[in-house]
Design an enzyme around this catalytic site. Structure first.
Site, PDB file in Angstrom:
ATOM      1  N   TYR A   1      -4.583  18.306  -9.149  1.00  0.00           N
ATOM      2  CA  TYR A   1      -4.944  17.119  -8.358  1.00  0.00           C
ATOM      3  C   TYR A   1      -6.092  16.354  -9.034  1.00  0.00           C
ATOM      4  CZ  TYR A   1      -7.178  14.316  -4.710  1.00  0.00           C
ATOM      5  OH  TYR A   1      -7.765  13.275  -4.016  1.00  0.00           O
TER       6      TYR A   1
ATOM      7  N   SER B   1      -0.588   7.494   6.688  1.00  0.00           N
ATOM      8  CA  SER B   1      -1.681   8.287   7.263  1.00  0.00           C
ATOM      9  C   SER B   1      -2.982   8.020   6.516  1.00  0.00           C
ATOM     10  CB  SER B   1      -1.349   9.785   7.214  1.00  0.00           C
ATOM     11  OG  SER B   1      -1.384  10.256   5.888  1.00  0.00           O
TER      12      SER B   1
ATOM     13  N   ILE C   1       0.861  -1.197   0.000  1.00  0.00           N
ATOM     14  CA  ILE C   1       0.000   0.000   0.000  1.00  0.00           C
ATOM     15  C   ILE C   1       0.892   1.241   0.000  1.00  0.00           C
ATOM     16  CG2 ILE C   1      -1.841   1.281   1.185  1.00  0.00           C
ATOM     17  CD1 ILE C   1      -2.681  -1.284   2.567  1.00  0.00           C
TER      18      ILE C   1
ATOM     19  N   GLY D   1       1.702   5.171   0.494  1.00  0.00           N
ATOM     20  CA  GLY D   1       1.147   6.224   1.353  1.00  0.00           C
ATOM     21  C   GLY D   1       0.337   5.665   2.501  1.00  0.00           C
TER      22      GLY D   1
HETATM   23  P1  NDP Z   1      -3.313  11.575   3.372  1.00  0.00           P
HETATM   24  O1  NDP Z   1      -2.593  12.851   3.112  1.00  0.00           O
HETATM   25  O2  NDP Z   1      -3.706  11.240   4.751  1.00  0.00           O
HETATM   26  O3  NDP Z   1      -2.477  10.355   2.789  1.00  0.00           O
HETATM   27  C1  NDP Z   1      -1.687  10.488   1.659  1.00  0.00           C
HETATM   28  C2  NDP Z   1      -0.477   9.608   1.795  1.00  0.00           C
HETATM   29  O4  NDP Z   1       0.327   9.763   0.619  1.00  0.00           O
HETATM   30  C3  NDP Z   1       0.413   9.959   2.986  1.00  0.00           C
HETATM   31  O5  NDP Z   1       0.801   8.773   3.594  1.00  0.00           O
HETATM   32  C4  NDP Z   1       1.593  10.642   2.340  1.00  0.00           C
HETATM   33  O6  NDP Z   1       2.810  10.477   3.037  1.00  0.00           O
HETATM   34  C5  NDP Z   1       1.653   9.878   1.021  1.00  0.00           C
HETATM   35  N1  NDP Z   1       2.487  10.562   0.045  1.00  0.00           N
HETATM   36  C6  NDP Z   1       2.397  11.827  -0.399  1.00  0.00           C
HETATM   37  N2  NDP Z   1       3.393  12.080  -1.256  1.00  0.00           N
HETATM   38  C7  NDP Z   1       4.120  10.948  -1.374  1.00  0.00           C
HETATM   39  C8  NDP Z   1       5.277  10.594  -2.084  1.00  0.00           C
HETATM   40  N3  NDP Z   1       5.930  11.465  -2.844  1.00  0.00           N
HETATM   41  N4  NDP Z   1       5.757   9.341  -1.970  1.00  0.00           N
HETATM   42  C9  NDP Z   1       5.137   8.448  -1.171  1.00  0.00           C
HETATM   43  N5  NDP Z   1       4.047   8.738  -0.450  1.00  0.00           N
HETATM   44  C10 NDP Z   1       3.551   9.975  -0.548  1.00  0.00           C
HETATM   45  O7  NDP Z   1      -4.585  11.621   2.403  1.00  0.00           O
HETATM   46  P2  NDP Z   1      -5.788  10.569   2.163  1.00  0.00           P
HETATM   47  O8  NDP Z   1      -5.644   9.402   3.035  1.00  0.00           O
HETATM   48  O9  NDP Z   1      -7.032  11.342   2.178  1.00  0.00           O
HETATM   49  O10 NDP Z   1      -5.516  10.164   0.641  1.00  0.00           O
HETATM   50  C11 NDP Z   1      -5.326   8.833   0.245  1.00  0.00           C
HETATM   51  C12 NDP Z   1      -5.952   8.624  -1.127  1.00  0.00           C
HETATM   52  O11 NDP Z   1      -7.351   8.798  -1.044  1.00  0.00           O
HETATM   53  C13 NDP Z   1      -5.459   9.593  -2.199  1.00  0.00           C
HETATM   54  O12 NDP Z   1      -5.263   8.875  -3.395  1.00  0.00           O
HETATM   55  C14 NDP Z   1      -6.619  10.545  -2.378  1.00  0.00           C
HETATM   56  O13 NDP Z   1      -6.654  11.084  -3.674  1.00  0.00           O
HETATM   57  C15 NDP Z   1      -7.785   9.603  -2.137  1.00  0.00           C
HETATM   58  N6  NDP Z   1      -9.037  10.227  -1.789  1.00  0.00           N
HETATM   59  C16 NDP Z   1      -9.167  10.936  -0.622  1.00  0.00           C
HETATM   60  C17 NDP Z   1     -10.381  11.503  -0.299  1.00  0.00           C
HETATM   61  C18 NDP Z   1     -10.582  12.298   0.951  1.00  0.00           C
HETATM   62  O14 NDP Z   1     -11.703  12.794   1.117  1.00  0.00           O
HETATM   63  N7  NDP Z   1      -9.607  12.428   1.823  1.00  0.00           N
HETATM   64  C19 NDP Z   1     -11.540  11.347  -1.181  1.00  0.00           C
HETATM   65  C20 NDP Z   1     -11.280  10.580  -2.371  1.00  0.00           C
HETATM   66  C21 NDP Z   1     -10.076  10.028  -2.637  1.00  0.00           C
HETATM   67  P3  NDP Z   1       3.209  11.361   4.327  1.00  0.00           P
HETATM   68  O15 NDP Z   1       2.482  10.744   5.463  1.00  0.00           O
HETATM   69  O16 NDP Z   1       4.685  11.182   4.388  1.00  0.00           O
HETATM   70  O17 NDP Z   1       2.781  12.753   4.031  1.00  0.00           O
HETATM   71 MG1  PMR Z   2     -16.690  18.958  -2.258  1.00  0.00          MG
HETATM   72  C1  PMR Z   2     -22.456  15.639  -2.742  1.00  0.00           C
HETATM   73  C2  PMR Z   2     -21.678  16.650  -2.702  1.00  0.00           C
HETATM   74  C3  PMR Z   2     -20.207  16.668  -2.476  1.00  0.00           C
HETATM   75  C4  PMR Z   2     -19.323  15.651  -2.214  1.00  0.00           C
HETATM   76  C5  PMR Z   2     -19.604  14.186  -2.045  1.00  0.00           C
HETATM   77  C6  PMR Z   2     -18.020  16.242  -2.127  1.00  0.00           C
HETATM   78  C7  PMR Z   2     -16.835  15.536  -1.928  1.00  0.00           C
HETATM   79  N1  PMR Z   2     -18.146  17.608  -2.305  1.00  0.00           N
HETATM   80  C8  PMR Z   2     -19.479  17.892  -2.525  1.00  0.00           C
HETATM   81  C9  PMR Z   2     -20.049  19.123  -2.765  1.00  0.00           C
HETATM   82  C10 PMR Z   2     -19.390  20.339  -2.687  1.00  0.00           C
HETATM   83  N2  PMR Z   2     -18.072  20.502  -2.444  1.00  0.00           N
HETATM   84  C11 PMR Z   2     -19.994  21.645  -2.822  1.00  0.00           C
HETATM   85  C12 PMR Z   2     -21.472  21.879  -3.060  1.00  0.00           C
HETATM   86  C13 PMR Z   2     -19.002  22.577  -2.663  1.00  0.00           C
HETATM   87  C14 PMR Z   2     -19.119  24.095  -2.740  1.00  0.00           C
HETATM   88  C15 PMR Z   2     -19.421  24.682  -1.424  1.00  0.00           C
HETATM   89  C16 PMR Z   2     -17.791  21.862  -2.422  1.00  0.00           C
HETATM   90  C17 PMR Z   2     -16.565  22.464  -2.224  1.00  0.00           C
HETATM   91  C18 PMR Z   2     -15.376  21.734  -2.077  1.00  0.00           C
HETATM   92  C19 PMR Z   2     -14.045  22.258  -1.970  1.00  0.00           C
HETATM   93  C20 PMR Z   2     -13.650  23.692  -1.936  1.00  0.00           C
HETATM   94  N3  PMR Z   2     -15.299  20.332  -2.059  1.00  0.00           N
HETATM   95  C21 PMR Z   2     -14.017  20.010  -1.956  1.00  0.00           C
HETATM   96  C22 PMR Z   2     -13.229  21.142  -1.897  1.00  0.00           C
HETATM   97  C23 PMR Z   2     -11.877  20.739  -1.799  1.00  0.00           C
HETATM   98  O1  PMR Z   2     -10.874  21.431  -1.721  1.00  0.00           O
HETATM   99  C24 PMR Z   2     -11.854  19.219  -1.869  1.00  0.00           C
HETATM  100  C25 PMR Z   2     -11.203  18.831  -3.145  1.00  0.00           C
HETATM  101  O2  PMR Z   2     -11.656  19.096  -4.220  1.00  0.00           O
HETATM  102  O3  PMR Z   2     -10.103  18.128  -3.054  1.00  0.00           O
HETATM  103  C26 PMR Z   2      -9.547  17.756  -4.304  1.00  0.00           C
HETATM  104  C27 PMR Z   2     -13.301  18.827  -1.886  1.00  0.00           C
HETATM  105  C28 PMR Z   2     -13.935  17.594  -1.890  1.00  0.00           C
HETATM  106  N4  PMR Z   2     -15.298  17.450  -1.980  1.00  0.00           N
HETATM  107  C29 PMR Z   2     -15.600  16.112  -1.892  1.00  0.00           C
HETATM  108  C30 PMR Z   2     -14.390  15.387  -1.735  1.00  0.00           C
HETATM  109  C31 PMR Z   2     -14.299  13.904  -1.607  1.00  0.00           C
HETATM  110  C32 PMR Z   2     -13.377  16.308  -1.735  1.00  0.00           C
HETATM  111  C33 PMR Z   2     -11.926  15.974  -1.538  1.00  0.00           C
HETATM  112  C34 PMR Z   2     -11.122  14.990  -1.882  1.00  0.00           C
HETATM  113  C35 PMR Z   2     -10.834  14.313  -3.161  1.00  0.00           C
HETATM  114  O4  PMR Z   2     -11.440  14.356  -4.180  1.00  0.00           O
HETATM  115  O5  PMR Z   2      -9.902  13.630  -3.068  1.00  0.00           O
END
Ligand code: NDP
Ligand code: PMR
Length: 400
Positions: free
Chosen positions: A275, A97, A92, A94
């Site tokens: 991203y 965390s 796995i 990353g």
């Molecule tokens: P975290 O920041 O908690 O985890 C990200 C991990 O990636 C950390 O362990 C970090 O290491 C590692 N990482 C970053 N850069 C590198 C690198 N250069 N080499 C090796 N490892 C690296 O974020 P999340 O757990 O939220 O993210 C995990 C996955 O889930 C991502 O793919 C993200 O796109 C996806 N995801 C997250 C969502 C969310 O809502 N949080 C929603 C949808 C998808 P370190 O601990 O050293 O910083």
């Molecule tokens: Mg988002 C059903 C509505 C929904 C969901 C499931 C997410 C997930 N978000 C939703 C809606 C909205 N978001 C709306 C209406 C807004 C405007 C107020 C909004 C805004 C917002 C921001 C500024 N949302 C965000 C951000 C981020 O900076 C996050 C992002 O884009 O990270 C790339 C984020 C996210 N919204 C999510 C999820 C899962 C994220 C973050 C993580 C990701 O895609 O990895």
């Protein structure tokens, strides 16, 4: 319901209706606050970080030499005469965390998996594993910095030297740099988000495909974590800036910000878009793997959106106010929130559940936490684009 969220934030942030273009959200004005005051001084810590990384690399290499003995997936001569399955071996990325750590914990707790935590910060990963209560015999930390292709190749060598089989690979690590004004770059000079989230994983999974193929485990899988925010067929995916790979001219030029744009579509640098674009690449890569290799190898290729895990380190570069408001916004307004534990269980299902062996699938979970096969956006399911991203990525990582 989710649209009401827009009224909570500054007028600069307007939420578009699905499928309609809208006012462009400048990240610098999210929640009406200028980000410049909050930007971290990266310089002082970066020299120190470099040194720690060098040390990590050395420790990683030493660690990898503690060779594990390979055993066949099914042990025929168990004491009670029954056939038993050996522990699965899962890498796995990353796993220090958030989602990666929670998944490592969920898998290790079953006693059926040995987790190789592929992390850029060895000590952080060790500490994280300990504080999550993962038993020593169920994990190994190995150094991997996805922002360096040399490190990816070194990881593959170290992993092979360890003698462990590879049954499942989870490409989970990611960086998200929404407040960056200027692009930063990987060791090879690719914009950092796409370079780490996509290109680093692309090389890793291409190299490790051979190892997965050699495994005699009954269900071999390659999982690449995707996201709703890369899918413009959803409300979340329509929050500007939207993912869009365009005609891939920036990717073709190497994303170096010198003689080519740092963005895949050739546009101006935007960290949040970079991203989301990287997540589109992740989802396209999974499907291209499926088309090219599923039939021949039987490996399951899958992607997923685990839910909005609003408390993870992914948002560490965002402004403090965002980090404060984002979890309650997702919990109470969009209802898209999931805890790290729950998200870890979801990804662990994609790793090990016998019911989730279908290949080429993007998994999501409904309100009752039941998994279902979700639809990807038009761009994230464009086969022609997937092939082009694959070909260009091969060139950039030195495979073609
Ligand atoms: P975290 O920041 O908690 O985890 C990200 C991990 O990636 C950390 O362990 C970090 O290491 C590692 N990482 C970053 N850069 C590198 C690198 N250069 N080499 C090796 N490892 C690296 O974020 P999340 O757990 O939220 O993210 C995990 C996955 O889930 C991502 O793919 C993200 O796109 C996806 N995801 C997250 C969502 C969310 O809502 N949080 C929603 C949808 C998808 P370190 O601990 O050293 O910083
Ligand atoms: Mg988002 C059903 C509505 C929904 C969901 C499931 C997410 C997930 N978000 C939703 C809606 C909205 N978001 C709306 C209406 C807004 C405007 C107020 C909004 C805004 C917002 C921001 C500024 N949302 C965000 C951000 C981020 O900076 C996050 C992002 O884009 O990270 C790339 C984020 C996210 N919204 C999510 C999820 C899962 C994220 C973050 C993580 C990701 O895609 O990895």
């Amino acid at each position: 319901m989710a649209l009401q969220a827009a009224s909570l934030v500054s007028p600069a942030l307007s939420v578009p209706k699905e499928g309609k273009s809208s006012v462009c959200l400048k990240d610098s004005s999210l929640f009406g606050i200028s980000f410049s005051d909050h930007l971290k001084s990266e310089f002082s810590s970066s020299t120190l970080r470099c040194k720690v990384r060098e040390l990590n690399q050395q420790i990683g290499a030493i660690r990898a030499q503690t060779t594990a003995t390979e055993s066949p997936a099914v042990n025929k001569a168990a004491p009670d005469g029954k056939k038993t399955l050996r522990k699965g071996s899962v890498v796995i990325t990353g796993a220090s965390s958030g989602l990666g750590l929670a998944t490592a914990k969920a898998l290790a707790e079953t006693g059926k998996w040995h987790v190789i935590m592929a992390c850029r910060d060895f000590l952080k990963a060790e500490r994280a594993a300990k504080s999550a209560g993962i038993a020593k015999e169920n994990y190994t930390v190995m150094h991997l910095d996805l922002a360096s292709l040399d490190s990816v190749r070194q990881f593959v060598d170290n992993f092979r030297q360890s003698g462990r089989p590879l049954d499942v690979l989870v490409c989970n690590a990611a960086v998200y740099l929404p407040t960056a004004k200027e692009p930063t770059f990987t060791a090879e000079g690719f914009e950092l988000s796409v370079g780490t989230n996509h290109l680093g994983h692309f090389l890793l999974s291409r190299l490790l495909l051979e190892d997965l193929n050699k495994s005699d485990y009954p269900s071999k899988r390659l999982i690449i974590v995707g996201s709703i925010t890369g899918n413009t067929n959803t409300l979340a995916g329509n929050v500007p800036p939207k993912a869009n790979l365009g005609d891939l001219r920036g990717l073709a030029g190497g994303l170096n910000g010198l003689n080519s744009s740092s963005m895949i579509d050739g546009g101006e640098f935007d960290g949040a878009k970079a991203y989301k674009d990287s997540k589109v690449c992740n989802m396209l890569t999974m499907q291209e793997f499926h088309r090219r290799y599923h039939e021949e190898t039987g490996i399951t290729f899958a992607s997923l959106y685990p839910g909005c895990i609003a408390t993870t380190g992914l948002f560490r570069e965002h402004i403090p106010l965002f980090r404060l408001l984002f979890p309650p916004f997702q919990k109470f307004i969009t209802k898209g929130y999931v805890s790290e534990d729950e998200a870890g269980k979801r990804l662990a299902q994609v790793v090990s559940e016998p019911s989730l062996t279908k290949s080429g699938v993007y998994w999501s979970w409904n309100k009752n936490s039941a998994s279902f096969e979700n639809q990807l956006s038009q761009e994230a399911s464009d086969a022609e684009k997937a092939r082009k991203v694959w070909d260009l990525s091969e060139k950039l990582v030195g495979l073609a």
